[in-house]
Write a protein that holds these residues in place. Structure first.
Motif, PDB file in Angstrom:
ATOM      1  N   GLU A 170       0.830  -1.214   0.000  1.00  0.00           N
ATOM      2  CA  GLU A 170       0.000   0.000   0.000  1.00  0.00           C
ATOM      3  C   GLU A 170       0.861   1.259   0.000  1.00  0.00           C
ATOM      4  O   GLU A 170       0.508   2.272  -0.606  1.00  0.00           O
ATOM      5  N   ARG A 171       1.986   1.204   0.688  1.00  0.00           N
ATOM      6  CA  ARG A 171       2.890   2.346   0.695  1.00  0.00           C
ATOM      7  C   ARG A 171       3.464   2.572  -0.698  1.00  0.00           C
ATOM      8  O   ARG A 171       3.576   3.717  -1.157  1.00  0.00           O
ATOM      9  N   ARG A 174       0.716   4.079  -2.840  1.00  0.00           N
ATOM     10  CA  ARG A 174       0.489   5.491  -2.487  1.00  0.00           C
ATOM     11  C   ARG A 174       1.568   6.390  -3.088  1.00  0.00           C
ATOM     12  O   ARG A 174       1.285   7.488  -3.571  1.00  0.00           O
ATOM     13  N   ALA A 176       3.780   5.545  -5.654  1.00  0.00           N
ATOM     14  CA  ALA A 176       4.027   5.368  -7.085  1.00  0.00           C
ATOM     15  C   ALA A 176       2.903   5.878  -7.979  1.00  0.00           C
ATOM     16  O   ALA A 176       3.130   6.247  -9.126  1.00  0.00           O
ATOM     17  N   ARG A 177       1.687   5.932  -7.454  1.00  0.00           N
ATOM     18  CA  ARG A 177       0.547   6.161  -8.349  1.00  0.00           C
ATOM     19  C   ARG A 177       0.510   7.573  -8.937  1.00  0.00           C
ATOM     20  O   ARG A 177      -0.141   7.806  -9.950  1.00  0.00           O
ATOM     21  N   GLY A 178       1.188   8.499  -8.292  1.00  0.00           N
ATOM     22  CA  GLY A 178       1.186   9.868  -8.812  1.00  0.00           C
ATOM     23  C   GLY A 178       2.234  10.101  -9.888  1.00  0.00           C
ATOM     24  O   GLY A 178       2.309  11.184 -10.461  1.00  0.00           O
ATOM     25  N   GLN A 180       3.843   9.645 -13.516  1.00  0.00           N
ATOM     26  CA  GLN A 180       3.492   9.291 -14.893  1.00  0.00           C
ATOM     27  C   GLN A 180       4.730   8.730 -15.576  1.00  0.00           C
ATOM     28  O   GLN A 180       5.687   9.465 -15.846  1.00  0.00           O
ATOM     29  N   VAL A 270       3.865  -0.435 -11.970  1.00  0.00           N
ATOM     30  CA  VAL A 270       3.237  -0.197 -10.664  1.00  0.00           C
ATOM     31  C   VAL A 270       2.126  -1.219 -10.434  1.00  0.00           C
ATOM     32  O   VAL A 270       2.011  -1.825  -9.367  1.00  0.00           O
ATOM     33  N   SER A 271       1.311  -1.430 -11.452  1.00  0.00           N
ATOM     34  CA  SER A 271       0.226  -2.404 -11.351  1.00  0.00           C
ATOM     35  C   SER A 271       0.781  -3.807 -11.128  1.00  0.00           C
ATOM     36  O   SER A 271       0.277  -4.572 -10.306  1.00  0.00           O
TER      37      SER A 271
ATOM     38  N   VAL B  13      -2.876  13.850  -5.234  1.00  0.00           N
ATOM     39  CA  VAL B  13      -2.585  14.567  -6.486  1.00  0.00           C
ATOM     40  C   VAL B  13      -2.760  13.583  -7.641  1.00  0.00           C
ATOM     41  O   VAL B  13      -2.019  12.611  -7.754  1.00  0.00           O
ATOM     42  N   ARG B  15      -2.621  12.061 -11.391  1.00  0.00           N
ATOM     43  CA  ARG B  15      -1.720  12.134 -12.532  1.00  0.00           C
ATOM     44  C   ARG B  15      -2.353  12.954 -13.643  1.00  0.00           C
ATOM     45  O   ARG B  15      -3.593  13.031 -13.744  1.00  0.00           O
ATOM     46  N   TRP B  56      -3.338   2.060   8.396  1.00  0.00           N
ATOM     47  CA  TRP B  56      -4.110   2.043   7.155  1.00  0.00           C
ATOM     48  C   TRP B  56      -5.574   1.802   7.503  1.00  0.00           C
ATOM     49  O   TRP B  56      -5.904   0.808   8.140  1.00  0.00           O
ATOM     50  N   TYR B  81      -5.101  -0.169  -8.179  1.00  0.00           N
ATOM     51  CA  TYR B  81      -4.378  -0.981  -9.150  1.00  0.00           C
ATOM     52  C   TYR B  81      -4.783  -2.448  -9.161  1.00  0.00           C
ATOM     53  O   TYR B  81      -4.252  -3.229  -9.936  1.00  0.00           O
ATOM     54  N   GLU B  94      -4.200   2.284 -13.769  1.00  0.00           N
ATOM     55  CA  GLU B  94      -3.151   2.211 -14.782  1.00  0.00           C
ATOM     56  C   GLU B  94      -3.454   3.146 -15.954  1.00  0.00           C
ATOM     57  O   GLU B  94      -2.575   3.819 -16.465  1.00  0.00           O
TER      58      GLU B  94
END
Lengths: 292, 255
Positions: A170-171, A174, A176-178, A180, A270-271, B13, B15, B56, B81, B94
């Motif tokens: 989860e970390r 959190r 990596a998802r931002g 591109q 990431v996925s 934030v 993407r 969490w 994801y 994704e």
């Protein structure tokens, strides 16, 4: 290795001792220490380091998270830092509100903690029934306790691989998802991950590699190292889980060195990482060692 | 149809590809704010939520209970994801879908929402721990003791006409009284961090403000405020806390 459990709670002094003294199991390789210390991690660390031959023990420390002790996760990190390199043999768990198998009661008859500052003694199923007695304190004068209860709590809390994997996954999600991802952006991507230093240390510990420059990971991240879990599942005969753990370790090592988990398209990294870790988490949670 | 996407947590934030996707479909992306929540709104949820004390939290059931009450046609959309999630309100991070407007149109309203378990601590369980605790250590245990002591003190002033100094002696005579106020405050301060992963922040602020006032050095009288006024204000704060807790409690219920 010998085992030591330290429980920091609101103990009655008749149980913890005016000067702290352990309760021992008949096998004497297991020791239970009880302390009533509020908001003072250094004092807890000094109790550990004052125990004779403490380096020879694996040490499981329970910190009471509700009032008046109110310990938190950052207190666990301070504890590991206080114990330095010896923290590799120390694990800390938060507990409270009567939840969890460390408590003796209707939901867990092999727990250690009783009521009103006492060790496991009795509880009542319902108001009309007789008390159920715990067979935990075997000899109060000589401070001898049941190995069965000790082992039960130890096994329930020492290894928590699913928790470790969940927290890291989860970390990672959190952080990596931002980002591109684009072509040839490995250095930037890894730099972005490294901005979360806790995550960075967890990933390196998981992969079994040192940080850049050969530095060791934070003591708080030591629990993310997979060696102990691989050994645990090897011992219980789960070859599939051992394979999964080793693949996950290899994948994270690859991620830290090349920016992908297993050579996939970077936009899918990431996925891929998240789903591999969560798949492993789900399999560990669903693992039943009695079904071989 | 809604034209606002409210993002929770508000400091997330998005993407650029997602921002463009929403903008091109005519949606305005804003941080979640209870004040601008309207029926038919769309809340985009990044869960589980990491709190400042590194826990969490999975607040989804509480969000559903709240929105069923106040905005039943609002839509809660999880985004993440996980692959293989076959739910109409789950977006895969994704890549944005080609037809985001169609996705939102087809998403379930809050009243019928099926969500993915995000494996964090269940906010409903945390409410039970907060409220009831273990062995008389819950918030309500401390609250009742503190309120009773304050009420008795006020009655000694107004009904028995004892001098303020005697009433203060009474309040000081039992160390459990100070402990009740401190533990009540400590418990709220600790758990409000988790409750803030839910949708109803205005009510939480009302309780926080009342708890903070109650935890002022309560045994000291200020020169411009009499002990009686102080105690009467405290009773108002106790009533406020009681009323707001009754409002928010149903949102923590299990189905």
């Amino acid at each position: 290795m010998k085992k030591l459990i330290l429980i920091v709670w609101g103990w009655d002094e008749s149980v913890s001792g005016k000067e702290l003294k352990p309760w021992l199991t008949n096998e004497t390789a297991s020791a239970l220490w009880l302390a009533n210390i509020k908001d003072d991690i250094k004092k807890i660390a000094s109790i550990i380091t004052s125990i004779k031959s403490w380096h020879e023990y694996q040490i499981l420390i329970f910190l009471h998270e509700t009032e008046p002790h109110s310990y938190r996760r950052h207190d666990q990190e301070k504890l590991y830092q206080s114990l330095g390199s010896a923290a590799v043999n120390v694990r800390s768990r938060l507990f409270g509100a009567g939840k969890g198998s460390v408590y003796f009661g209707k939901n867990c008859r092999n727990g250690i903690i009783g009521m009103n500052g006492r060790l496991a003694e009795t509880y009542q199923e319902d108001p009309l029934s007789d008390d159920v007695r715990a067979e935990f304190i075997l000899d109060e004068d000589r401070r001898i306790i049941s190995q069965k209860h000790f082992d039960y709590v130890w096994n329930a809390y020492w290894h928590q691989p699913s928790e470790v994997i969940f927290r890291m996954a989860e970390r990672f999600n959190r952080q990596a998802r931002g980002f591109q991802r684009k072509e040839n952006d490995t250095e930037h991507f890894l730099g972005h991950l490294a901005q979360d230093t806790t995550l960075w240390h967890q990933l390196h510990s998981f992969a079994g590699i040192s940080l850049d420059g050969g530095s060791p990971v934070d003591t708080a991240a030591l629990e993310y190292n997979l060696d102990a879990y691989i050994a645990q599942f090897s011992e219980s005969g789960s070859a599939e889980l051992v394979d999964e753990l080793e693949n996950a370790r290899s994948g994270i090592k690859n991620l830290l060195q090349t920016g992908t988990f297993e050579g996939e398209d970077q936009t899918k990294t990431v996925s891929t990482v998240y789903n591999k870790l969560f798949g492993l988490h789900d399999n560990i949670v669903g693992y039943d060692p009695t079904k071989k | 149809m809604a034209n606002s996407i409210l993002v929770f947590p508000g400091n997330e934030v998005l993407r650029q590809d997602w921002l463009s996707c929403f903008a091109n479909a005519g949606f305005r992306v804003q941080p979640y704010d209870e004040a601008i929540l309207k029926d038919g709104a769309v809340v985009l949820m990044f869960t589980p939520v990491l709190t400042v004390d590194e826990e969490w939290i999975s607040p989804e059931p509480v969000w559903k209970n709240f929105l069923k009450d106040v905005s039943p046609s609002a839509k809660l959309v999880q985004i993440g994801y996980r692959i293989g999630v076959n739910l109409p309100n789950y977006l895969h991070l994704e890549k944005p879908p080609e037809n985001i407007a169609g996705f939102i149109n087809n998403a379930e309203a809050a009243v019928e929402w099926h969500f993915r378990d995000t494996c964090g601590l269940d906010l409903r369980d945390l409410w039970s721990k907060f409220r009831d605790g273990h062995n008389k250590g819950g918030f309500m245990d401390w609250f009742i003791v503190a309120k009773r002591r304050a009420k008795i003190a006020l009655d000694k002033l107004t009904d028995e006409h004892l001098p303020a100094v005697k009433v203060l002696e009474y309040l000081n005579s039992d160390p459990d009284t100070a402990a009740a106020f401190e533990n009540m405050s400590a418990r709220w301060t600790r758990y409000v961090i988790y409750f803030n992963t839910g949708p109803f922040h205005q009510q939480l602020k009302i309780i926080s403000d009342a708890v903070n006032r109650l935890n002022d050095p309560w045994l000291i009288t200020y020169s411009d405020i009499s002990l009686q006024t102080r105690l009467e204000n405290m009773m108002k704060d106790f009533r406020t806390i009681d009323e707001v807790l009754k409002i928010i409690e149903p949102w923590f219920k299990y189905e």
